[in-house]
Design an enzyme around this catalytic site. Structure first.
Site, PDB file in Angstrom:
ATOM      1  N   HIS A   1      34.701 132.565  46.354  1.00  0.00           N
ATOM      2  CA  HIS A   1      34.398 131.713  47.546  1.00  0.00           C
ATOM      3  C   HIS A   1      34.659 132.247  49.114  1.00  0.00           C
ATOM      4  CE1 HIS A   1      34.396 128.089  44.435  1.00  0.00           C
ATOM      5  NE2 HIS A   1      33.631 129.066  44.169  1.00  0.00           N
TER       6      HIS A   1
ATOM      7  N   HIS B   1      42.484 132.389  42.174  1.00  0.00           N
ATOM      8  CA  HIS B   1      41.308 132.024  43.082  1.00  0.00           C
ATOM      9  C   HIS B   1      40.852 133.450  43.690  1.00  0.00           C
ATOM     10  CE1 HIS B   1      38.368 130.147  45.576  1.00  0.00           C
ATOM     11  NE2 HIS B   1      39.034 129.278  45.943  1.00  0.00           N
TER      12      HIS B   1
ATOM     13  N   TYR C   1      37.467 133.748  50.076  1.00  0.00           N
ATOM     14  CA  TYR C   1      38.894 133.769  50.460  1.00  0.00           C
ATOM     15  C   TYR C   1      39.554 135.107  50.152  1.00  0.00           C
ATOM     16  CZ  TYR C   1      37.896 129.023  51.083  1.00  0.00           C
ATOM     17  OH  TYR C   1      37.369 127.675  51.456  1.00  0.00           O
TER      18      TYR C   1
END
Ligand SMILES: Cc1cc2nc3c(=O)[nH]c(=O)nc-3n(C[C@H](O)[C@H](O)[C@H](O)COP(=O)(O)O)c2cc1C
Length: 391
Positions: A188, A185, A190
């Site tokens: 977004h 990931h 993070y």
């Protein structure tokens, strides 16, 4: 029967070969945090939720799953860093496999998008920076209330390899739990995105400054994970054009292309392709938090998707505000190989069938996205048969 132009056209329901994985269609479950893994451990409700959304030859990406005990920023998010979590995930993955689906585990560290309440010993969340997320955004606390994001602590240079190692170990754990692969990931706002974006990363060491330096943390994570489990079990998610949690960059397309170039090079060096690159469309910025934001223009949407598409040597998954029609168009035009669906998949467990039949869709209820009830707003959305019998 002679093959017509339209029967040759690629649609969301055309099969797709993704490395060693054979998919029977191109409607992917997008990774979505649902806060139902009480105390970080998956349980039966998660198995039920994921199997409801499984189809033979379908592809699912799990919710963001924590790589360490400093990685959380939402209540009751599952982890993959303890033996108890690995054992618990095995049951979920086995249930999904029994329905014939393929499932990747999304590896997540939220970085500064956290709160002391989620940190061991009540410490400060870690990040690339000491700057907190602005008051425009609020952190969801365990009691269901929202608060301001606290000031994070910028990682010291010498600490970074330890965090990379957390991803490597988590990837190994995911494979031990039976997952078919993992997704990093990097999107977004993070932790990884906090290194990538020049609107956040204010470091003066080798992890800050130039685009190359800002990409270093991501590339080290990808490299470590690839060495541990093989490139063909690794997907990467990025969102260069998404400003979620203040993750802005002065040159989003340039940043996206820099990441793509690094992934291409890594593929060349390892002699094996990554499973895929997953890119979130700008449209999600508008829709992510509310229903009322301004969607990106069609031109903005197409520009990012097509630029990345042209540059990346491998499978491309797109996500963000796709309807059935937009998804059909993206794959037919060759702009994406696969399309991941988030919110529509929350409220339509049989989304693939509904898309196939062009059947009506159930509207999702945003209020239950992040609640803990194992049934309400989670596994109680109706299947098509049930919807029809209720009419
Ligand atoms: C409730 C919710 C939770 C989400 N959690 C994650 C997550 O854990 N990891 C991630 O990469 N994206 C997450 N997203 C973004 C989705 O993967 C997807 O990109 C986004 O919803 C846009 O797609 P859609 O328009 O089809 O919903 C989340 C979205 C929603 C609505």
């Amino acid at each position: 029967m002679a093959e017509t132009a339209s029967s040759r056209e690629i649609s969301l329901f055309s099969p797709y070969n993704m490395g060693k994985l054979d998919l029977s269609h191109r409607v992917v479950l997008a990774p979505m945090t649902r806060c139902r893994a009480i105390n970080g451990v998956p349980h039966e409700a998660l198995a039920e939720y994921y199997t409801q959304r499984s189809t033979a030859g379908g592809f699912l990406i799990s919710e963001g799953t924590l790589v360490s005990n400093t990685a959380a920023g939402f209540p009751h998010v599952p982890g993959i860093y303890t033996e108890e979590q690995v054992e618990a995930w095995k049951k979920v993955v086995d249930a999904v496999h029994a329905k014939g689906s393929i499932i990747f585990c999304q590896l997540w560290h939220v970085g500064r998008a956290s709160h002391q309440v989620y940190q061991p010993g009540g410490g400060s969340p870690i990040s690339s920076t000491n700057k907190p997320i602005s008051q425009r955004w609020r952190v969801l606390l365990p009691d269901g209330s929202y608060g301001p994001y606290p000031k994070p602590r910028a990682l010291e240079t010498y600490e970074i390899p330890g965090v990379v190692e957390d991803y490597r170990r988590a990837a190994i754990n995911a494979i031990r739990a039976g997952f078919d692969g993992i997704e990093i990931h990097g999107a977004h706002g993070y932790l990884i995105d906090q290194f990538l974006k020049d609107g956040i990363n204010d470091r003066t060491d080798e992890y800050g400054g130039s685009i190359d330096n800002r990409c270093k943390f991501l590339t080290q994570v990808v490299q470590a994970v690839v060495s541990a489990i093989g490139a063909d079990r690794v997907g990467v998610r990025i969102s260069p054009a998404i400003d979620h949690l203040d993750a802005v960059d002065s040159d989003p397309v340039g940043l996206g292309l820099a990441v793509v170039e690094k992934l291409n090079r890594l593929q060349l060096n390892t002699g094996s392709r990554l499973t895929y690159l997953h890119v979130t469309q700008p449209r999600y910025t508008a829709y992510g938090q509310t229903e009322s934001g301004r969607p990106g223009s069609e031109e903005e949407e197409a520009h990012l998707m097509r630029t990345v598409r042209k540059a990346y040597q491998g499978t491309l998954i797109c996500s963000g505000g796709f309807t059935r029609e937009l998804g059909m168009q993206a794959v037919a035009d060759g702009d994406a190989d696969l399309v991941s669906y988030g919110r529509l998949f929350i409220s339509n467990p049989d989304l693939v069938l509904r898309f196939k039949l062009n059947a009506p869709l159930t509207k999702y209820n945003r209020k239950t996205f992040y609640t803990q009830d194992p049934v309400i707003g989670y596994t109680d959305y109706p299947f098509l048969q049930e919807s029809r019998s209720r009419l």
